[in-house]
Design an enzyme around this catalytic site. Structure first.
Site, PDB file in Angstrom:
ATOM      1  N   ARG A   1      21.896 -79.757 -28.189  1.00  9.84           N
ATOM      2  CA  ARG A   1      23.212 -79.566 -27.530  1.00  9.84           C
ATOM      3  C   ARG A   1      23.532 -80.753 -26.615  1.00  9.84           C
ATOM      4  NH1 ARG A   1      22.686 -77.012 -30.856  1.00  9.84           N
ATOM      5  NH2 ARG A   1      22.831 -74.791 -31.220  1.00  9.84           N
TER       6      ARG A   1
ATOM      7  N   SER B   1      27.611 -69.332 -26.517  1.00 14.82           N
ATOM      8  CA  SER B   1      26.416 -69.350 -25.648  1.00 14.82           C
ATOM      9  C   SER B   1      26.756 -70.056 -24.339  1.00 14.82           C
ATOM     10  CB  SER B   1      25.285 -70.110 -26.320  1.00 14.82           C
ATOM     11  OG  SER B   1      24.997 -69.536 -27.558  1.00 14.82           O
TER      12      SER B   1
ATOM     13  N   GLU C   1      25.337 -74.519 -20.891  1.00 20.78           N
ATOM     14  CA  GLU C   1      25.745 -75.314 -22.060  1.00 20.78           C
ATOM     15  C   GLU C   1      27.235 -75.653 -21.960  1.00 20.78           C
ATOM     16  OE1 GLU C   1      24.533 -73.764 -26.005  1.00 20.78           O
ATOM     17  OE2 GLU C   1      26.564 -74.240 -26.665  1.00 20.78           O
TER      18      GLU C   1
HETATM   19  C1  LIG Z   1      32.623 -67.369 -30.044  1.00 19.66           C
HETATM   20  C2  LIG Z   1      32.039 -68.749 -29.894  1.00 19.66           C
HETATM   21  C3  LIG Z   1      30.917 -69.103 -30.627  1.00 19.66           C
HETATM   22  C4  LIG Z   1      30.366 -70.390 -30.499  1.00 19.66           C
HETATM   23  N1  LIG Z   1      29.259 -70.689 -31.241  1.00 19.66           N
HETATM   24  C5  LIG Z   1      28.713 -71.929 -31.166  1.00 19.66           C
HETATM   25  C6  LIG Z   1      27.557 -72.269 -31.950  1.00 19.66           C
HETATM   26  O1  LIG Z   1      27.075 -71.473 -32.744  1.00 19.66           O
HETATM   27  N2  LIG Z   1      27.036 -73.505 -31.807  1.00 19.66           N
HETATM   28  C7  LIG Z   1      27.576 -74.440 -30.973  1.00 19.66           C
HETATM   29  O2  LIG Z   1      27.043 -75.550 -30.902  1.00 19.66           O
HETATM   30  N3  LIG Z   1      28.656 -74.146 -30.211  1.00 19.66           N
HETATM   31  C8  LIG Z   1      29.246 -72.921 -30.287  1.00 19.66           C
HETATM   32  N4  LIG Z   1      30.330 -72.599 -29.519  1.00 19.66           N
HETATM   33  C9  LIG Z   1      30.850 -73.600 -28.568  1.00 19.66           C
HETATM   34  C10 LIG Z   1      32.036 -74.432 -29.095  1.00 19.66           C
HETATM   35  O3  LIG Z   1      32.700 -73.779 -30.138  1.00 19.66           O
HETATM   36  C11 LIG Z   1      31.615 -75.816 -29.582  1.00 19.66           C
HETATM   37  O4  LIG Z   1      30.954 -76.512 -28.557  1.00 19.66           O
HETATM   38  C12 LIG Z   1      32.790 -76.649 -30.084  1.00 19.66           C
HETATM   39  O5  LIG Z   1      32.329 -77.844 -30.677  1.00 19.66           O
HETATM   40  C13 LIG Z   1      33.777 -76.985 -28.973  1.00 19.66           C
HETATM   41  O6  LIG Z   1      34.912 -77.567 -29.577  1.00 19.66           O
HETATM   42  P1  LIG Z   1      36.290 -77.651 -28.819  1.00 19.66           P
HETATM   43  O7  LIG Z   1      37.195 -78.486 -29.669  1.00 19.66           O
HETATM   44  O8  LIG Z   1      36.790 -76.302 -28.493  1.00 19.66           O
HETATM   45  O9  LIG Z   1      35.884 -78.452 -27.533  1.00 19.66           O
HETATM   46  P2  LIG Z   1      36.485 -78.323 -26.063  1.00 19.66           P
HETATM   47  O10 LIG Z   1      36.036 -77.047 -25.443  1.00 19.66           O
HETATM   48  O11 LIG Z   1      37.942 -78.598 -26.078  1.00 19.66           O
HETATM   49  O12 LIG Z   1      35.753 -79.545 -25.357  1.00 19.66           O
HETATM   50  C14 LIG Z   1      34.355 -79.502 -25.121  1.00 19.66           C
HETATM   51  C15 LIG Z   1      33.950 -80.820 -24.462  1.00 19.66           C
HETATM   52  O13 LIG Z   1      34.168 -81.899 -25.366  1.00 19.66           O
HETATM   53  C16 LIG Z   1      35.119 -82.832 -24.832  1.00 19.66           C
HETATM   54  N5  LIG Z   1      35.965 -83.238 -25.973  1.00 19.66           N
HETATM   55  C17 LIG Z   1      36.618 -82.431 -26.832  1.00 19.66           C
HETATM   56  N6  LIG Z   1      37.231 -83.155 -27.776  1.00 19.66           N
HETATM   57  C18 LIG Z   1      36.962 -84.451 -27.500  1.00 19.66           C
HETATM   58  C19 LIG Z   1      37.327 -85.697 -28.110  1.00 19.66           C
HETATM   59  N7  LIG Z   1      38.075 -85.761 -29.190  1.00 19.66           N
HETATM   60  N8  LIG Z   1      36.887 -86.839 -27.529  1.00 19.66           N
HETATM   61  C20 LIG Z   1      36.107 -86.823 -26.410  1.00 19.66           C
HETATM   62  N9  LIG Z   1      35.726 -85.677 -25.794  1.00 19.66           N
HETATM   63  C21 LIG Z   1      36.158 -84.512 -26.334  1.00 19.66           C
HETATM   64  C22 LIG Z   1      35.878 -82.085 -23.752  1.00 19.66           C
HETATM   65  O14 LIG Z   1      36.350 -82.961 -22.765  1.00 19.66           O
HETATM   66  C23 LIG Z   1      34.802 -81.148 -23.226  1.00 19.66           C
HETATM   67  O15 LIG Z   1      33.979 -81.802 -22.295  1.00 19.66           O
HETATM   68  C24 LIG Z   1      30.933 -71.329 -29.625  1.00 19.66           C
HETATM   69  C25 LIG Z   1      32.081 -70.974 -28.884  1.00 19.66           C
HETATM   70  C26 LIG Z   1      32.636 -69.699 -29.014  1.00 19.66           C
HETATM   71  C27 LIG Z   1      33.866 -69.344 -28.249  1.00 19.66           C
END
Ligand SMILES: Cc1cc2nc3c(=O)[nH]c(=O)nc-3n(C[C@H](O)[C@H](O)[C@H](O)COP(=O)(O)OP(=O)(O)OC[C@H]3O[C@@H](n4cnc5c(N)ncnc54)[C@H](O)[C@@H]3O)c2cc1C
Length: 340
Positions: free
Chosen positions: A165, A239, A336
């Site tokens: 992670r 998580s 996380e």
């Molecule tokens: C129900 C649920 C289940 C999940 N299960 C998992 C799992 O099984 N495994 C797992 O690893 N994660 C899981 N997650 C966490 C999450 O889905 C992931 O971390 C996902 O990759 C986040 O993507 P996001 O676009 O929503 O990022 P955001 O929440 O929008 O951003 C997360 C971080 O990345 C940065 N960021 C986003 N996009 C960019 C970009 N283009 N350039 C630079 N920085 C950027 C943001 O500034 C922030 O710091 C889960 C979340 C939920 C709600």
């Protein structure tokens, strides 16, 4: 000039559903938009937050700066050889839709990562992972804009410094780059991973005789839907904590006190990964609810917003959990989720 709005609620843009304001908010669907916004910000000098799907963030107060929602779209095959196909996806593509695109085209390697919310651009940020597969297993390269000077930079696998992670973008290069696109190296000849979680059990229940990319994706979707809260119904960010990785000798000492403590191989033979969910359950938090902030009854690793919890309520609950796990087991849980 792109329309930069002020005092916008971020509630629709974070999966916790926390209601905070962004001083400035803008959506960018092209590289030109992004360049223009960065020019604007040279003058206005706002703190910048790049947002994807908002599924891995917790806002504990209003964001005093500019939130840039990255909505760049597009998927293309850039090359292939006998064994691999290289697929480039733009950062604003929805992750699960991208997985389904790969499944439909028989590009193998990310079916175990089905139904993870969020966008492609965030996938390398924390090296997303589930059911025995991580992005680092299929990552080829990425392109990102260096925010201070607007230069486009390519990163190889080694340069991303992926860990559990983790990546360089969460560490020394935090807030330095805006990820524009990611290229994945996917297999033409499948090499399935089914020994993690309940995948084998789910496949059996589904009556699957022969493994395929589709059946594995469907099994993962089924398992996830049965135990994880849907953020459209109950606010959460998956998580909340990482699984702690502790020294083997410390683990053995804990085993004497708590014979049931589960442990899995860590990064090397001296380290053991302990499921945070087990530690949280053992300290009595599973199903706990205070106001609208809670610890999900089916998966205690997930903190939830049942409605009107603030980011501060959820953060406070996470601190209480960290404290009691530390008190009982001497293990410090690490969050996380990205806290803002
Ligand atoms: C129900 C649920 C289940 C999940 N299960 C998992 C799992 O099984 N495994 C797992 O690893 N994660 C899981 N997650 C966490 C999450 O889905 C992931 O971390 C996902 O990759 C986040 O993507 P996001 O676009 O929503 O990022 P955001 O929440 O929008 O951003 C997360 C971080 O990345 C940065 N960021 C986003 N996009 C960019 C970009 N283009 N350039 C630079 N920085 C950027 C943001 O500034 C922030 O710091 C889960 C979340 C939920 C709600």
């Amino acid at each position: 000039m792109k329309n930069i709005a002020s005092h916008i609620s971020l509630q629709p843009f974070n999966s916790f559903g926390v209601d905070v304001l962004a001083r400035y908010f803008v959506s960018a669907g092209s590289l030109e938009d992004i360049q223009e916004i960065l020019e604007w910000n040279k003058i206005h000098q706002q703190r910048l937050l790049v947002l994807g799907g908002g599924s891995n963030v917790l806002f504990t107060h209003d964001y005093d700066g500019l939130v840039l929602q990255n909505t760049l779209k597009g998927i293309s095959k850039i090359k292939e050889d006998d064994n691999y196909v290289y697929i480039k996806a733009m950062a604003g593509e929805n992750w699960h839709s991208f997985v389904q695109y790969c499944v439909a085209n028989q590009y193998q390697g990310i079916e175990n990562l089905s139904l993870i919310p969020g966008n492609v651009g965030a996938s390398p940020m924390q090296n997303i992972g589930a059911y025995g597969v991580e992005i680092k297993d299929v990552f080829d390269s990425l392109d990102a804009l260096h925010l201070p000077d607007g230069e486009m930079v390519s990163f190889t696998h080694a340069q991303c410094k992926f860990g559990y992670r983790e990546s360089i973008f969460k560490q020394s290069l935090r807030n330095q780059f805006l990820i524009i696109s990611v290229t994945y190296k996917l297999r033409k000849q499948p090499k399935f991973t089914v020994s993690y979680g309940n995948i084998e059990q789910a496949l059996e229940q589904m009556g699957v005789k022969e493994l395929s990319i589709e059946t594995i994706a469907n099994a993962v979707i089924q398992i996830r839907q049965s135990k994880l809260p849907d953020p459209n119904k109950i606010g959460n960010a998956g998580s909340f904590f990482k699984n702690p990785v502790i020294h083997q000798t410390f683990y053995e000492a804990l085993q004497k006190l708590y014979p049931g403590i589960p442990g899995f191989p860590g990064n090397d033979k001296f380290m053991t990964k302990v499921p945070a969910a087990w530690l949280i359950e053992q300290t009595g938090w599973k199903g706990y609810r205070k106001g609208d902030a809670g610890c999900y009854p089916l998966q205690p690793l997930v903190l939830v917003n049942y409605g009107k919890a603030t980011g501060t309520d959820i953060y406070a609950l996470s601190s209480e959990i960290i404290e009691s796990v530390q008190e009982k087991f001497g293990i410090i849980l690490e969050r996380e989720v990205n806290i803002y």
